[in-house]
Design a protein around this motif. Structure first.
Motif, PDB file in Angstrom:
ATOM      1  N   TYR A 244      37.080  19.469 -29.568  1.00 25.86           N
ATOM      2  CA  TYR A 244      38.464  19.241 -29.963  1.00 25.86           C
ATOM      3  C   TYR A 244      39.341  20.304 -29.314  1.00 25.86           C
ATOM      4  O   TYR A 244      38.937  21.457 -29.178  1.00 25.86           O
ATOM      5  N   ASP A 245      40.546  19.916 -28.925  1.00 26.86           N
ATOM      6  CA  ASP A 245      41.573  20.833 -28.431  1.00 26.86           C
ATOM      7  C   ASP A 245      42.544  21.108 -29.551  1.00 26.86           C
ATOM      8  O   ASP A 245      43.039  20.165 -30.177  1.00 26.86           O
ATOM      9  N   VAL A 246      42.851  22.376 -29.761  1.00 30.99           N
ATOM     10  CA  VAL A 246      43.866  22.694 -30.758  1.00 30.99           C
ATOM     11  C   VAL A 246      44.887  23.617 -30.093  1.00 30.99           C
ATOM     12  O   VAL A 246      44.544  24.709 -29.645  1.00 30.99           O
ATOM     13  N   ASP A 247      46.131  23.168 -30.020  1.00 29.52           N
ATOM     14  CA  ASP A 247      47.195  23.988 -29.443  1.00 29.52           C
ATOM     15  C   ASP A 247      47.611  25.022 -30.480  1.00 29.52           C
ATOM     16  O   ASP A 247      48.122  24.680 -31.548  1.00 29.52           O
ATOM     17  N   LEU A 248      47.385  26.307 -30.146  1.00 27.19           N
ATOM     18  CA  LEU A 248      47.635  27.365 -31.125  1.00 27.19           C
ATOM     19  C   LEU A 248      49.122  27.706 -31.225  1.00 27.19           C
ATOM     20  O   LEU A 248      49.522  28.504 -32.061  1.00 27.19           O
ATOM     21  N   LYS A 249      49.949  27.132 -30.357  1.00 30.06           N
ATOM     22  CA  LYS A 249      51.397  27.381 -30.419  1.00 30.06           C
ATOM     23  C   LYS A 249      52.114  26.368 -31.305  1.00 30.06           C
ATOM     24  O   LYS A 249      53.316  26.468 -31.508  1.00 30.06           O
ATOM     25  N   VAL A 250      51.386  25.380 -31.747  1.00 36.75           N
ATOM     26  CA  VAL A 250      52.012  24.294 -32.505  1.00 36.75           C
ATOM     27  C   VAL A 250      51.542  24.335 -33.959  1.00 36.75           C
ATOM     28  O   VAL A 250      50.339  24.415 -34.221  1.00 36.75           O
ATOM     29  N   THR A 251      52.481  24.319 -34.891  1.00 30.10           N
ATOM     30  CA  THR A 251      52.104  24.161 -36.297  1.00 30.10           C
ATOM     31  C   THR A 251      52.831  22.952 -36.864  1.00 30.10           C
ATOM     32  O   THR A 251      53.985  22.714 -36.481  1.00 30.10           O
ATOM     33  N   PRO A 252      52.266  22.224 -37.783  1.00 28.60           N
ATOM     34  CA  PRO A 252      50.869  22.353 -38.186  1.00 28.60           C
ATOM     35  C   PRO A 252      49.919  21.952 -37.053  1.00 28.60           C
ATOM     36  O   PRO A 252      50.309  21.196 -36.170  1.00 28.60           O
TER      37      PRO A 252
ATOM     38  N   HIS B   9      41.203  43.541 -40.754  1.00 38.66           N
ATOM     39  CA  HIS B   9      41.310  42.149 -41.200  1.00 38.66           C
ATOM     40  C   HIS B   9      42.763  41.846 -41.551  1.00 38.66           C
ATOM     41  O   HIS B   9      43.409  42.614 -42.255  1.00 38.66           O
ATOM     42  N   LEU B  10      43.306  40.767 -41.028  1.00 42.23           N
ATOM     43  CA  LEU B  10      44.704  40.433 -41.283  1.00 42.23           C
ATOM     44  C   LEU B  10      44.913  40.012 -42.728  1.00 42.23           C
ATOM     45  O   LEU B  10      44.096  39.296 -43.309  1.00 42.23           O
ATOM     46  N   GLU B  11      46.019  40.450 -43.244  1.00 40.98           N
ATOM     47  CA  GLU B  11      46.384  40.090 -44.605  1.00 40.98           C
ATOM     48  C   GLU B  11      46.543  38.569 -44.725  1.00 40.98           C
ATOM     49  O   GLU B  11      47.006  37.918 -43.780  1.00 40.98           O
ATOM     50  N   GLY B  12      46.170  38.046 -45.852  1.00 37.18           N
ATOM     51  CA  GLY B  12      46.327  36.603 -46.071  1.00 37.18           C
ATOM     52  C   GLY B  12      45.102  35.806 -45.648  1.00 37.18           C
ATOM     53  O   GLY B  12      44.977  34.629 -45.980  1.00 37.18           O
ATOM     54  N   TYR B  13      44.199  36.442 -44.894  1.00 36.32           N
ATOM     55  CA  TYR B  13      42.963  35.767 -44.501  1.00 36.32           C
ATOM     56  C   TYR B  13      41.836  36.240 -45.408  1.00 36.32           C
ATOM     57  O   TYR B  13      41.961  37.300 -46.000  1.00 36.32           O
ATOM     58  N   PRO B  14      40.733  35.498 -45.536  1.00 41.66           N
ATOM     59  CA  PRO B  14      40.439  34.232 -44.855  1.00 41.66           C
ATOM     60  C   PRO B  14      41.319  33.082 -45.345  1.00 41.66           C
ATOM     61  O   PRO B  14      41.753  33.064 -46.491  1.00 41.66           O
ATOM     62  N   LYS B  15      41.553  32.153 -44.412  1.00 50.07           N
ATOM     63  CA  LYS B  15      42.268  30.922 -44.755  1.00 50.07           C
ATOM     64  C   LYS B  15      41.339  29.741 -44.468  1.00 50.07           C
ATOM     65  O   LYS B  15      40.429  29.858 -43.653  1.00 50.07           O
ATOM     66  N   PRO B  16      41.641  28.615 -45.093  1.00 50.17           N
ATOM     67  CA  PRO B  16      40.793  27.439 -44.824  1.00 50.17           C
ATOM     68  C   PRO B  16      40.848  27.025 -43.349  1.00 50.17           C
ATOM     69  O   PRO B  16      41.918  27.053 -42.742  1.00 50.17           O
ATOM     70  N   LEU B  17      39.710  26.671 -42.804  1.00 46.01           N
ATOM     71  CA  LEU B  17      39.605  26.206 -41.422  1.00 46.01           C
ATOM     72  C   LEU B  17      40.534  25.014 -41.186  1.00 46.01           C
ATOM     73  O   LEU B  17      41.177  24.896 -40.153  1.00 46.01           O
TER      74      LEU B  17
ATOM     75  N   LEU C  96      42.966  25.504 -38.070  1.00 42.62           N
ATOM     76  CA  LEU C  96      42.719  24.718 -36.857  1.00 42.62           C
ATOM     77  C   LEU C  96      42.840  23.207 -37.079  1.00 42.62           C
ATOM     78  O   LEU C  96      42.721  22.426 -36.134  1.00 42.62           O
ATOM     79  N   GLY C  97      43.010  22.802 -38.310  1.00 40.02           N
ATOM     80  CA  GLY C  97      43.145  21.374 -38.594  1.00 40.02           C
ATOM     81  C   GLY C  97      41.827  20.620 -38.529  1.00 40.02           C
ATOM     82  O   GLY C  97      41.808  19.396 -38.406  1.00 40.02           O
ATOM     83  N   ILE C  98      40.717  21.370 -38.593  1.00 39.55           N
ATOM     84  CA  ILE C  98      39.395  20.748 -38.443  1.00 39.55           C
ATOM     85  C   ILE C  98      38.568  21.035 -39.689  1.00 39.55           C
ATOM     86  O   ILE C  98      38.674  22.112 -40.275  1.00 39.55           O
ATOM     87  N   GLU C  99      37.728  20.081 -40.063  1.00 40.79           N
ATOM     88  CA  GLU C  99      36.801  20.303 -41.178  1.00 40.79           C
ATOM     89  C   GLU C  99      35.555  21.031 -40.650  1.00 40.79           C
ATOM     90  O   GLU C  99      35.032  20.672 -39.603  1.00 40.79           O
TER      91      GLU C  99
END
Ligand SMILES: *[C@@H]1O[C@H](CO)[C@@H](O)[C@H](O)[C@H]1NC(C)=O
Ligand SMILES: *[C@@H]1O[C@H](CO)[C@@H](O)[C@H](O)[C@H]1NC(C)=O
Ligand SMILES: *[C@@H]1O[C@H](CO)[C@@H](O)[C@H](O)[C@H]1NC(C)=O
Length: 450
Positions: free
Chosen positions: A379-387, A340-348, A352-355
């Motif tokens: 929904y499409d979420v570009d994983l290379k773009v933050t936020p 499990h990656l450190e810092g996770y779980p994180k809010p969805l 992903l910017g989605i509720e």
């Protein structure tokens, strides 16, 4: 007749008395042990929230409703679908109560008959010597009637009943069970054939589900041939393993676990395939992984400890599994063991910017777009773009809801119940007008042999 009734009563009582102990041995869910058991009060044994189908239970009757959702009847209660609590049967079928107190349903089936529209999709319930016919959730005029009037030649106080439409049976037929007596009733000619199902146990409930015939006896079931009563394959099996979403109970061999997950008809929560083509499927408290032709199954708790169980959606991206549960995302680096990656779980919302909640998610190989399905919307979420900025990509029109989805070299696999469909691309999945071929999850995706 009285003997049969007495036997049934004894059986019901002994089972209700036995249930709490098997509950404690096999299914030590936290907190539940502390609940008081009203063992002495036999009349209460069928009542209230105490009914736990995961504790092991013999059903009085089983049938699917008009939408194909299985209903499991026990005493004056009813379980709808593969998980969830019991409800009073009279909340759904009020009239079953009108004529005499609804202690139990003996048998039930949903008629399927293209030939006789007057019966097609009607639900029949058998209580003592009466039969009730429901159509579109309403009791039909003139019902309840005597069983001997509607099904002449069929005895009262049945144990089970199941429809056998053409072409499964030569003619549209109903198979009735009482003790070890079997009756084939021809819906058109009303001809009754008595049969002997030598290799079958006495069924307390039976139903046709996705083209197969299942007899329930004790807390086990057997799949049978409706014409000959033959049982092929390794039966009986434990109902809780295949038709109910229950957490781990009892000790079983690894091979049994794998077979159970391969052959379960309970819907999947999530599925994904990683860059190497390994497939991970999640269902309740368990997962199944397939690498090449090697199968592995275990509890989610043991391999994804932080997540515990019951994930909503999983997608693979750059050697990691993104696992969405409610409003959180857990991320595991794939390996032996998964870490499990450190810092996770994180809010969805952050990842992903989605509720939440979401229903399914997938990433196609070499792309960095997560397709996230929420209800019928993608929904499409570009994983290379933050936020992260989710963009509404479109809607799924061919299905009301989907359980799980993954993307692989063949395209997008969409899973609904025990079926799956393959689309060449996410675009075709949204725009497609033609329904793709229906495949079976247990047999074609997981290689279950029965
Ligand atoms: C439904 O059944 C329960 C228990 O058998 C009974 O107490 C209740 O009055 C019934 N409700 C209706 C609406 O008939
Ligand atoms: C099917 O129905 C036809 C008449 O409609 C009858 O002659 C035949 O015997 C039936 N077959 C079986 C297997 O019951
Ligand atoms: C099945 O039912 C018959 C009565 O029809 C009974 O004699 C027999 O003992 C039952 N078998 C079992 C295993 O309960």
């Amino acid at each position: 007749m009285r003997l049969v009734q007495t036997l049934t009563l004894c059986l019901a009582l002994s089972l209700s008395l036995a249930a709490p102990s098997s509950h404690q041995e096999g299914h030590a869910k936290k907190g539940e042990k502390d609940k008081p058991h009203a063992d002495g009060h036999k009349h209460e044994s069928h009542h209230g929230a105490k009914l736990d189908r995961c504790a092991g239970m013999e059903f009085d009757a089983v049938a699917v409703n008009e939408e194909g959702v299985p209903y499991f009847f026990k005493g004056d209660h009813l379980f709808k679908g593969f998980h969830g609590k019991a409800e009073l049967s009279n909340q759904t079928f009020a009239e079953l109560d009108d004529h005499h107190h609804l202690g139990h349903v003996d048998a039930a089936f949903r008629m399927h008959s293209e030939d006789s529209p007057e019966h097609h999709d009607h639900q029949f319930f058998f209580l003592d010597h009466k039969v009730f016919s429901y159509y579109k959730h309403k009791l039909e005029k003139g019902y309840p009637k005597d069983i001997s009037e509607v099904f002449p030649g069929i005895p009262d106080h049945l144990d089970a009943a199941v429809e056998c439409p053409r072409p499964d049976c030569t003619n549209d037929t109903v198979v009735f069970f009482r003790g070890d007596e079997i009756y084939h009733f021809d819906m058109k000619t009303k001809k009754v054939d008595e049969k002997e199902f030598k290799s079958m146990p006495n069924c307390t409930g039976a139903f046709r589900y996705r083209g197969h015939y299942y007899c329930f006896h004790g807390h086990q079931f057997s799949k049978f041939d409706p014409i000959t009563g033959e049982v092929h394959g390794k039966y009986p099996k434990e109902s809780r393993d295949y038709f109910m979403k229950c957490s781990h109970f009892g000790e079983k061999s690894t091979a049994d676990h794998i077979e159970r997950e391969q052959c379960s008809r309970v819907h999947l929560d999530a599925i994904t395939s990683d860059d190497d083509g390994s497939v991970y499927a999640f269902r309740g408290h368990h997962f199944l992984s397939i690498t090449g032709d090697k199968f592995h199954s275990d509890t989610i708790e043991s391999a994804f400890k932080e997540l515990h169980s019951e994930v909503d959606a999983v997608f693979s991206y750059e050697g990691h599994l993104y696992m969405i549960k409610d409003k959180q995302v857990f991320v595991y680096k794939v390996g032996e063991p998964h870490t499990h990656l450190e810092g996770y779980p994180k809010p969805l919302k952050e990842v992903l910017g989605i509720e939440g909640p979401v229903h399914a998610a997938f990433v196609c190989a070499d792309k960095h777009i997560a397709h996230v399905i929420k209800g019928q919307t993608i929904y499409d979420v570009d994983l290379k773009v933050t936020p992260r900025k989710p963009v509404k990509e479109g809607s799924i029109t061919q299905f009301k809801r989907i359980d799980a989805a993954m993307c692989g070299p063949k395209g997008v696999t969409v899973v609904i119940g025990n079926h799956y469909y393959i689309y060449d691309s996410p675009m075709i999945m949204m725009r497609g007008k033609i329904m793709p071929e229906q495949h079976k999850v247990s047999q074609e995706l997981f290689g279950c042999d029965h």
